[in-house]
Write a protein that holds these residues in place. Structure first.
Motif, PDB file in Angstrom:
ATOM      1  N   PHE A 173      50.685  41.666  42.640  1.00  0.00           N
ATOM      2  CA  PHE A 173      50.539  40.364  41.979  1.00  0.00           C
ATOM      3  C   PHE A 173      49.102  40.144  41.545  1.00  0.00           C
ATOM      4  O   PHE A 173      48.829  39.720  40.421  1.00  0.00           O
ATOM      5  CB  PHE A 173      50.971  39.239  42.920  1.00  0.00           C
ATOM      6  N   LEU A 174      48.164  40.416  42.455  1.00  0.00           N
ATOM      7  CA  LEU A 174      46.751  40.165  42.158  1.00  0.00           C
ATOM      8  C   LEU A 174      46.271  41.017  40.994  1.00  0.00           C
ATOM      9  O   LEU A 174      45.516  40.555  40.132  1.00  0.00           O
ATOM     10  CB  LEU A 174      45.899  40.435  43.399  1.00  0.00           C
ATOM     11  N   GLY A 175      46.748  42.272  40.941  1.00  0.00           N
ATOM     12  CA  GLY A 175      46.367  43.135  39.833  1.00  0.00           C
ATOM     13  C   GLY A 175      46.959  42.667  38.524  1.00  0.00           C
ATOM     14  O   GLY A 175      46.281  42.649  37.487  1.00  0.00           O
ATOM     15  N   ASP A 176      48.226  42.269  38.562  1.00  0.00           N
ATOM     16  CA  ASP A 176      48.905  41.821  37.342  1.00  0.00           C
ATOM     17  C   ASP A 176      48.339  40.501  36.827  1.00  0.00           C
ATOM     18  O   ASP A 176      48.247  40.292  35.624  1.00  0.00           O
ATOM     19  CB  ASP A 176      50.405  41.646  37.607  1.00  0.00           C
ATOM     20  N   TYR A 177      48.000  39.600  37.738  1.00  0.00           N
ATOM     21  CA  TYR A 177      47.573  38.252  37.351  1.00  0.00           C
ATOM     22  C   TYR A 177      46.376  38.278  36.399  1.00  0.00           C
ATOM     23  O   TYR A 177      46.350  37.579  35.385  1.00  0.00           O
ATOM     24  CB  TYR A 177      47.231  37.436  38.593  1.00  0.00           C
ATOM     25  N   LYS A 208      42.600  34.869  51.673  1.00  0.00           N
ATOM     26  CA  LYS A 208      42.167  33.475  51.539  1.00  0.00           C
ATOM     27  C   LYS A 208      40.921  33.324  50.679  1.00  0.00           C
ATOM     28  O   LYS A 208      40.719  32.289  50.025  1.00  0.00           O
ATOM     29  CB  LYS A 208      41.904  32.861  52.916  1.00  0.00           C
ATOM     30  N   SER A 209      40.072  34.326  50.666  1.00  0.00           N
ATOM     31  CA  SER A 209      38.813  34.240  49.912  1.00  0.00           C
ATOM     32  C   SER A 209      38.958  34.726  48.472  1.00  0.00           C
ATOM     33  O   SER A 209      38.005  34.651  47.694  1.00  0.00           O
ATOM     34  CB  SER A 209      37.729  35.056  50.615  1.00  0.00           C
ATOM     35  N   ILE A 210      40.139  35.209  48.116  1.00  0.00           N
ATOM     36  CA  ILE A 210      40.338  35.744  46.764  1.00  0.00           C
ATOM     37  C   ILE A 210      40.378  34.612  45.741  1.00  0.00           C
ATOM     38  O   ILE A 210      41.069  33.614  45.921  1.00  0.00           O
ATOM     39  CB  ILE A 210      41.645  36.567  46.696  1.00  0.00           C
ATOM     40  N   ARG A 211      39.638  34.784  44.661  1.00  0.00           N
ATOM     41  CA  ARG A 211      39.609  33.806  43.586  1.00  0.00           C
ATOM     42  C   ARG A 211      40.482  34.286  42.433  1.00  0.00           C
ATOM     43  O   ARG A 211      40.437  35.446  42.055  1.00  0.00           O
ATOM     44  CB  ARG A 211      38.183  33.574  43.085  1.00  0.00           C
ATOM     45  N   LEU A 212      41.272  33.374  41.901  1.00  0.00           N
ATOM     46  CA  LEU A 212      42.054  33.640  40.700  1.00  0.00           C
ATOM     47  C   LEU A 212      41.478  32.733  39.605  1.00  0.00           C
ATOM     48  O   LEU A 212      41.883  31.576  39.466  1.00  0.00           O
ATOM     49  CB  LEU A 212      43.538  33.346  40.925  1.00  0.00           C
ATOM     50  N   GLY A 213      40.506  33.249  38.891  1.00  0.00           N
ATOM     51  CA  GLY A 213      39.851  32.421  37.882  1.00  0.00           C
ATOM     52  C   GLY A 213      39.039  31.334  38.546  1.00  0.00           C
ATOM     53  O   GLY A 213      38.130  31.600  39.335  1.00  0.00           O
TER      54      GLY A 213
END
Length: 262
Positions: A173-177, A208-213
């Motif tokens: 998911f994180l890679g695709d996003y 938890k520390s991952i930012r999506l934009g």
């Protein structure tokens, strides 16, 4: 490139979009009821009539979809002005209050990696399906885009009308996003206050520390609330136990959103 539109033309188009979108919502709800009636009807004649009504409503929805797409394309100006700028958030707030206060279904936008489709199906079947059957929620994801439709326009349209966005968190998911057409629209929804709920699907280190934009996953109320990923066998007897907990907590979340709207 689309020609420049005057302010008056834009306002007329935006008003037309809102009228069509309201009609789309009403017909979509009617279609859901017709399909539910067809599923329990045993009489051949009545079932045939329901099929005819369903076909008619599906055709009308396709026609409205096309009109909405045409308007959205016309509003896409050379300066890359957002589709139906500013008015969307006002419309969305109105829709949320209207839907939650009248016991209509809450629109749920489901975003996931294609590689997680089997788990997505399990999640819908074991956690969300009963709420959809009861008419509490409507679930939408990009698999429901009909052939011939423009993907980013359809996704923007559904994100704009969503009350809850579920993000199925996994490494893929994180890679695709970050490569997806949904990224910019999702950040806009976050800025407008749409309810975003991360669903912990497959373990991701330091998630938890991952930012999506412009937003960080750990800042949202995720599910399951214990922070244990659904597929992590160290914390669950089996996936069914995890899904059952997830269903219970998602129901509570929907009820809380409804209560806060009053």
């Amino acid at each position: 490139m689309a020609k420049n539109l005057s302010t008056e033309q834009q306002q007329r188009l935006q008003q037309r979009w809102k009228t069509l979108h309201a009609e789309w919502e009403l017909r979509s709800e009617k279609l859901k009821c017709l399909r539910a009636d067809r599923a329990i009807e045993v009489g051949t004649a009545i079932k045939f009539q329901l099929e005819k009504q369903i076909q008619y409503e599906e055709a009308k929805l396709d026609d409205i979809d096309q009109q909405l797409n045409d308007i959205e394309a016309e509003l896409r100006l050379p300066s890359h002005t957002k589709i139906i700028p500013d008015s969307i958030s006002q419309v969305k707030v109105h829709q949320i209050c209207e839907v939650l206060s009248s016991s209509e279904a809450i629109e749920v936008f489901l975003y996931y990696s294609q590689q997680d489709e089997k788990l997505r199906n399990d999640l819908v079947e074991k956690c969300l399906h009963n709420m959809e059957i009861q008419g509490d929620i409507n679930i939408w994801d990009k698999s429901k885009i009909r052939p011939g439709k423009t993907i980013n326009i359809e996704i923007n349209k559904k994100l704009n009308s969503a009350h809850i966005i579920l993000l199925l968190i996994s490494p893929t998911f994180l890679g695709d996003y970050h490569r997806s057409e949904v990224k910019e629209a999702m950040e806009r929804c976050h800025a407008e206050g749409t309810n975003i709920i991360p669903i912990l699907l497959i373990p991701v280190a330091s998630w938890k520390s991952i930012r999506l934009g412009n937003f960080q996953l750990g800042n949202f109320q995720y599910l399951p609330k214990n922070g244990k990923f659904i597929t992590d066998s160290r914390f669950w007897k089996n996936k069914n136990e995890a899904f059952a907990k997830m269903a219970e907590e998602f129901t509570e979340a929907v009820q809380q959103i409804a209560a806060e709207s009053h």
